[in-house]
Design a protein around this motif. Structure first.
Motif, PDB file in Angstrom:
ATOM      1  N   VAL A 188     -22.374  22.374  27.974  1.00  0.00           N
ATOM      2  CA  VAL A 188     -22.520  22.699  29.395  1.00  0.00           C
ATOM      3  C   VAL A 188     -22.761  24.198  29.555  1.00  0.00           C
ATOM      4  O   VAL A 188     -22.192  25.015  28.832  1.00  0.00           O
ATOM      5  N   ASP A 189     -23.597  24.561  30.521  1.00  0.00           N
ATOM      6  CA  ASP A 189     -23.796  25.953  30.897  1.00  0.00           C
ATOM      7  C   ASP A 189     -22.631  26.372  31.793  1.00  0.00           C
ATOM      8  O   ASP A 189     -22.451  25.807  32.875  1.00  0.00           O
ATOM      9  N   TRP A 190     -21.840  27.347  31.363  1.00  0.00           N
ATOM     10  CA  TRP A 190     -20.639  27.695  32.121  1.00  0.00           C
ATOM     11  C   TRP A 190     -20.408  29.198  32.085  1.00  0.00           C
ATOM     12  O   TRP A 190     -20.892  29.911  31.218  1.00  0.00           O
ATOM     13  N   ARG A 191     -19.668  29.643  33.085  1.00  0.00           N
ATOM     14  CA  ARG A 191     -19.242  31.039  33.153  1.00  0.00           C
ATOM     15  C   ARG A 191     -17.856  31.096  33.783  1.00  0.00           C
ATOM     16  O   ARG A 191     -17.443  30.164  34.467  1.00  0.00           O
ATOM     17  N   MET A 192     -17.161  32.206  33.573  1.00  0.00           N
ATOM     18  CA  MET A 192     -15.785  32.331  34.024  1.00  0.00           C
ATOM     19  C   MET A 192     -15.548  33.738  34.569  1.00  0.00           C
ATOM     20  O   MET A 192     -15.966  34.718  33.962  1.00  0.00           O
ATOM     21  N   ASN A 193     -14.878  33.821  35.720  1.00  0.00           N
ATOM     22  CA  ASN A 193     -14.430  35.095  36.268  1.00  0.00           C
ATOM     23  C   ASN A 193     -12.912  35.056  36.399  1.00  0.00           C
ATOM     24  O   ASN A 193     -12.372  34.181  37.086  1.00  0.00           O
ATOM     25  N   VAL A 194     -12.236  35.987  35.727  1.00  0.00           N
ATOM     26  CA  VAL A 194     -10.791  36.131  35.860  1.00  0.00           C
ATOM     27  C   VAL A 194     -10.541  37.437  36.600  1.00  0.00           C
ATOM     28  O   VAL A 194     -10.921  38.508  36.132  1.00  0.00           O
ATOM     29  N   TYR A 195      -9.897  37.348  37.764  1.00  0.00           N
ATOM     30  CA  TYR A 195      -9.709  38.502  38.637  1.00  0.00           C
ATOM     31  C   TYR A 195      -8.331  39.114  38.396  1.00  0.00           C
ATOM     32  O   TYR A 195      -7.297  38.489  38.650  1.00  0.00           O
ATOM     33  N   GLY A 196      -8.335  40.346  37.890  1.00  0.00           N
ATOM     34  CA  GLY A 196      -7.097  41.010  37.505  1.00  0.00           C
ATOM     35  C   GLY A 196      -6.143  41.210  38.664  1.00  0.00           C
ATOM     36  O   GLY A 196      -6.502  41.772  39.693  1.00  0.00           O
ATOM     37  N   GLY A 197      -4.915  40.734  38.486  1.00  0.00           N
ATOM     38  CA  GLY A 197      -3.875  40.905  39.485  1.00  0.00           C
ATOM     39  C   GLY A 197      -3.853  39.855  40.572  1.00  0.00           C
ATOM     40  O   GLY A 197      -2.919  39.826  41.382  1.00  0.00           O
ATOM     41  N   ALA A 198      -4.852  38.981  40.638  1.00  0.00           N
ATOM     42  CA  ALA A 198      -4.903  37.968  41.689  1.00  0.00           C
ATOM     43  C   ALA A 198      -3.997  36.795  41.336  1.00  0.00           C
ATOM     44  O   ALA A 198      -3.857  36.411  40.175  1.00  0.00           O
ATOM     45  N   LYS A 199      -3.395  36.210  42.379  1.00  0.00           N
ATOM     46  CA  LYS A 199      -2.526  35.050  42.232  1.00  0.00           C
ATOM     47  C   LYS A 199      -3.261  33.788  42.674  1.00  0.00           C
ATOM     48  O   LYS A 199      -4.466  33.798  42.920  1.00  0.00           O
ATOM     49  N   HIS A 200      -2.513  32.696  42.797  1.00  0.00           N
ATOM     50  CA  HIS A 200      -3.087  31.442  43.258  1.00  0.00           C
ATOM     51  C   HIS A 200      -3.489  31.575  44.727  1.00  0.00           C
ATOM     52  O   HIS A 200      -2.834  32.261  45.505  1.00  0.00           O
ATOM     53  N   ALA A 201      -4.577  30.906  45.110  1.00  0.00           N
ATOM     54  CA  ALA A 201      -5.065  30.933  46.500  1.00  0.00           C
ATOM     55  C   ALA A 201      -5.194  32.357  47.008  1.00  0.00           C
ATOM     56  O   ALA A 201      -4.770  32.688  48.118  1.00  0.00           O
ATOM     57  N   PHE A 202      -5.825  33.205  46.208  1.00  0.00           N
ATOM     58  CA  PHE A 202      -5.903  34.632  46.545  1.00  0.00           C
ATOM     59  C   PHE A 202      -6.797  34.929  47.739  1.00  0.00           C
ATOM     60  O   PHE A 202      -6.812  36.050  48.242  1.00  0.00           O
ATOM     61  N   TRP A 203      -7.530  33.933  48.234  1.00  0.00           N
ATOM     62  CA  TRP A 203      -8.383  34.091  49.413  1.00  0.00           C
ATOM     63  C   TRP A 203      -7.612  33.892  50.716  1.00  0.00           C
ATOM     64  O   TRP A 203      -8.113  34.207  51.794  1.00  0.00           O
ATOM     65  N   ALA A 204      -6.393  33.332  50.640  1.00  0.00           N
ATOM     66  CA  ALA A 204      -5.667  32.902  51.837  1.00  0.00           C
ATOM     67  C   ALA A 204      -4.940  34.084  52.480  1.00  0.00           C
ATOM     68  O   ALA A 204      -3.905  34.538  51.989  1.00  0.00           O
ATOM     69  N   HIS A 205      -5.488  34.590  53.594  1.00  0.00           N
ATOM     70  CA  HIS A 205      -4.890  35.722  54.287  1.00  0.00           C
ATOM     71  C   HIS A 205      -3.563  35.285  54.913  1.00  0.00           C
ATOM     72  O   HIS A 205      -3.489  34.227  55.545  1.00  0.00           O
ATOM     73  N   PRO A 206      -2.502  36.090  54.778  1.00  0.00           N
ATOM     74  CA  PRO A 206      -1.215  35.722  55.378  1.00  0.00           C
ATOM     75  C   PRO A 206      -1.312  35.610  56.899  1.00  0.00           C
ATOM     76  O   PRO A 206      -2.019  36.375  57.546  1.00  0.00           O
ATOM     77  N   THR A 207      -0.605  34.650  57.449  1.00  0.00           N
ATOM     78  CA  THR A 207      -0.538  34.469  58.893  1.00  0.00           C
ATOM     79  C   THR A 207       0.907  34.330  59.342  1.00  0.00           C
ATOM     80  O   THR A 207       1.783  33.950  58.561  1.00  0.00           O
ATOM     81  N   ASN A 208       1.130  34.653  60.589  1.00  0.00           N
ATOM     82  CA  ASN A 208       2.435  34.434  61.189  1.00  0.00           C
ATOM     83  C   ASN A 208       2.578  32.973  61.596  1.00  0.00           C
ATOM     84  O   ASN A 208       1.624  32.195  61.542  1.00  0.00           O
ATOM     85  N   ARG A 209       3.765  32.606  62.065  1.00  0.00           N
ATOM     86  CA  ARG A 209       4.030  31.213  62.432  1.00  0.00           C
ATOM     87  C   ARG A 209       3.160  30.747  63.588  1.00  0.00           C
ATOM     88  O   ARG A 209       2.886  29.560  63.735  1.00  0.00           O
ATOM     89  N   ASP A 210       2.717  31.712  64.415  1.00  0.00           N
ATOM     90  CA  ASP A 210       1.859  31.336  65.537  1.00  0.00           C
ATOM     91  C   ASP A 210       0.384  31.288  65.162  1.00  0.00           C
ATOM     92  O   ASP A 210      -0.476  31.071  66.011  1.00  0.00           O
ATOM     93  N   GLY A 211       0.080  31.509  63.868  1.00  0.00           N
ATOM     94  CA  GLY A 211      -1.289  31.463  63.397  1.00  0.00           C
ATOM     95  C   GLY A 211      -2.005  32.787  63.397  1.00  0.00           C
ATOM     96  O   GLY A 211      -3.118  32.894  62.877  1.00  0.00           O
ATOM     97  N   SER A 212      -1.397  33.822  63.957  1.00  0.00           N
ATOM     98  CA  SER A 212      -2.022  35.142  63.967  1.00  0.00           C
ATOM     99  C   SER A 212      -1.935  35.788  62.591  1.00  0.00           C
ATOM    100  O   SER A 212      -1.068  35.441  61.773  1.00  0.00           O
ATOM    101  N   SER A 213      -2.833  36.726  62.318  1.00  0.00           N
ATOM    102  CA  SER A 213      -2.853  37.386  61.014  1.00  0.00           C
ATOM    103  C   SER A 213      -1.619  38.256  60.816  1.00  0.00           C
ATOM    104  O   SER A 213      -1.169  38.945  61.735  1.00  0.00           O
ATOM    105  N   ALA A 214      -1.070  38.208  59.617  1.00  0.00           N
ATOM    106  CA  ALA A 214       0.068  39.037  59.253  1.00  0.00           C
ATOM    107  C   ALA A 214      -0.406  40.222  58.415  1.00  0.00           C
ATOM    108  O   ALA A 214      -1.448  40.156  57.760  1.00  0.00           O
TER     109      ALA A 214
END
Length: 256
Positions: A188-214
């Motif tokens: 298979v043709d494949w490639r891999m990017n490992v992002y230093g220091g990133a955790k799981h779901a690193f795209w998910a911006h924190p939000t408050n309980r009311d849905g606003s950005s934290a």
């Protein structure tokens, strides 16, 4: 200008509510199926479909929780997701139902078909790829990976992109390298990017309980261990996905 709408369909005994985004015109367009993260279909994955439509792709973010979000409820999410990702046939059936809905949309080009999966959604689209769906590209962001067996991938012809953070306990670099080795052995043709220091779901911006950005990078809602937002790597991973799609099925512009 793009057009968006929700599409209801049946799968896994539930009524799923997918998000479809289409470019202007009549097509045909290169077509992308998106599998959402384990918490459920949220505004980020809907936004990925919308962004793809602005770049000339017909994109649908599937639903596999029946319209439910488990944001702030990690126990409920795990109770839903863990049995699902342990059942290959069930994942394939869920993925196939979503794909059939997408390919029935006027303007969908089945000869330029790609998929993008986040977390457990990555597990679903991976299993769908093993059934012979002719994906030209398979992009995975902090995916859940199956056992690394080369024999499962010998009939796969698409190009794979695997993106994860170096600090992701649920998709470790070691797991990625084992899976990459299986893809390599399968030709298979494949490639891999490992992002230093990133955790799981690193795209998910924190939000408050009311849905606003934290502020900051720490989630204010309960999550599974090892989740954290990384503002620098989030756009980098998205550019990598756009680059893959442009290379394999091509549209005229990929500005981020």
């Amino acid at each position: 200008m793009i057009t968006t709408r929700e599409i209801a369909y049946g799968a896994d005994g539930l009524t799923m509510i997918a998000h479809l985004a289409r470019p202007q015109g009549d097509g045909p367009w290169p077509t992308v199926l998106i599998g959402h993260d384990g918490i459920g279909l949220d505004d980020y994955q809907r936004g990925r479909a919308d962004d793809l439509a602005t770049h000339g792709y017909l994109a649908m973010a599937m639903d596999y929780h029946g319209g439910k979000s488990f944001f702030g409820d990690p126990e409920g999410m795990l109770a839903r997701v863990l049995p699902l990702i342990a059942d290959t046939d069930r994942m394939q059936t869920i993925g196939r139902a979503a794909l059939d809905v997408l390919l029935a949309v006027p303007g969908a080009d089945s000869t330029r078909l790609c998929t993008l999966g986040y977390g457990a959604g990555g597990s679903i689209v991976l299993q769908l790829a093993t059934t012979g769906v002719p994906f030209r590209a398979v992009a995975l962001v902090h995916p859940g990976l199956p056992p690394a067996r080369a024999e499962d991938w010998t009939d796969v012809t698409g190009t794979f992109l695997l993106c994860t953070g170096s600090e992701d306990p649920l998709c470790t670099p070691q797991q990625l390298f084992a899976f990459g080795s299986a893809l390599q052995a399968a030709g298979v043709d494949w490639r891999m990017n490992v992002y230093g220091g990133a955790k799981h779901a690193f795209w998910a911006h924190p939000t408050n309980r009311d849905g606003s950005s934290a502020e900051g990078t720490t989630h204010t809602q309960a999550t599974v261990p090892g989740v954290g937002y990384h503002p620098a790597h989030t756009p980098r991973a998205w550019r990598a996905v756009l680059d893959l799609l442009h290379e394999t099925v091509g549209t005229s512009s990929i500005g981020v």
